[in-house]
Write a protein that holds these residues in place. Sequence first.
Motif, mmCIF file in Angstrom:
data_model
loop_
_atom_site.group_PDB
_atom_site.id
_atom_site.type_symbol
_atom_site.label_atom_id
_atom_site.label_comp_id
_atom_site.label_asym_id
_atom_site.label_seq_id
_atom_site.Cartn_x
_atom_site.Cartn_y
_atom_site.Cartn_z
ATOM 1 N N SER A 92 30.412 -83.800 -18.436
ATOM 2 C CA SER A 92 30.184 -85.264 -18.367
ATOM 3 C C SER A 92 28.654 -85.581 -18.387
ATOM 4 O O SER A 92 28.343 -86.513 -18.842
ATOM 5 N N ASN A 110 27.289 -86.801 -21.832
ATOM 6 C CA ASN A 110 27.587 -88.178 -22.141
ATOM 7 C C ASN A 110 26.844 -89.253 -21.406
ATOM 8 O O ASN A 110 26.434 -90.124 -21.825
ATOM 9 N N GLU A 111 26.440 -89.002 -20.256
ATOM 10 C CA GLU A 111 25.314 -89.557 -19.292
ATOM 11 C C GLU A 111 24.007 -89.785 -20.075
ATOM 12 O O GLU A 111 23.097 -90.813 -19.759
#
Length: 184
Positions: A2, A5-6
Amino acid sequence: MSGNNEIVAGFDIEKDDSLKIRLQKIDSVKGCLVLYLTGYIDTYNSNLFQKRVNKAIESGYTRLIFHCGSLNYVSSTGIGSFTAFLKTVKPRGGNLVLLEIQPKVYEVFQLLGFSQFFNIKDNLDEAVAFFESEGETKSSDIFPKIFRCPICSKKLKATKAGRFRCSECKTILAIDNTGQVFLG
């Protein structure tokens, strides 16, 4: 993953297990991003590779460091992708650095004549330093320069810009005033 995506919104929406990409932002350099590549790049996955990296470029990352230590294979189509990235970031004031290229992958770059177009560095510190000092390089700061032969990895030292031969594998190398090393 994740974290990707940050850093770049929507980066991991499309994925391919044949090429894994992990992102790391370099805070000390504006618009600098490290892309850790694991797997291979060929005709079948190069479009997705280009789409994902272009997403990062569109997000403002124009100084790209491709960490190729875990990249096992790159086809000519994959090298075309790197060339396309370079053409995209250069007009935006960016550049591209390739790190830790495996010998068999480097051979493809060399055979196709592309090794001279790319900035190839030995480690992440050198790549970050390249971007930090871009535009303000002075010859006295660069030489003497210690680097590794791109063919046999022998440690070499250049005291000034020019052409010379690797003492180990006898490959002809050239080094320019900015400290960039090229074949021949």
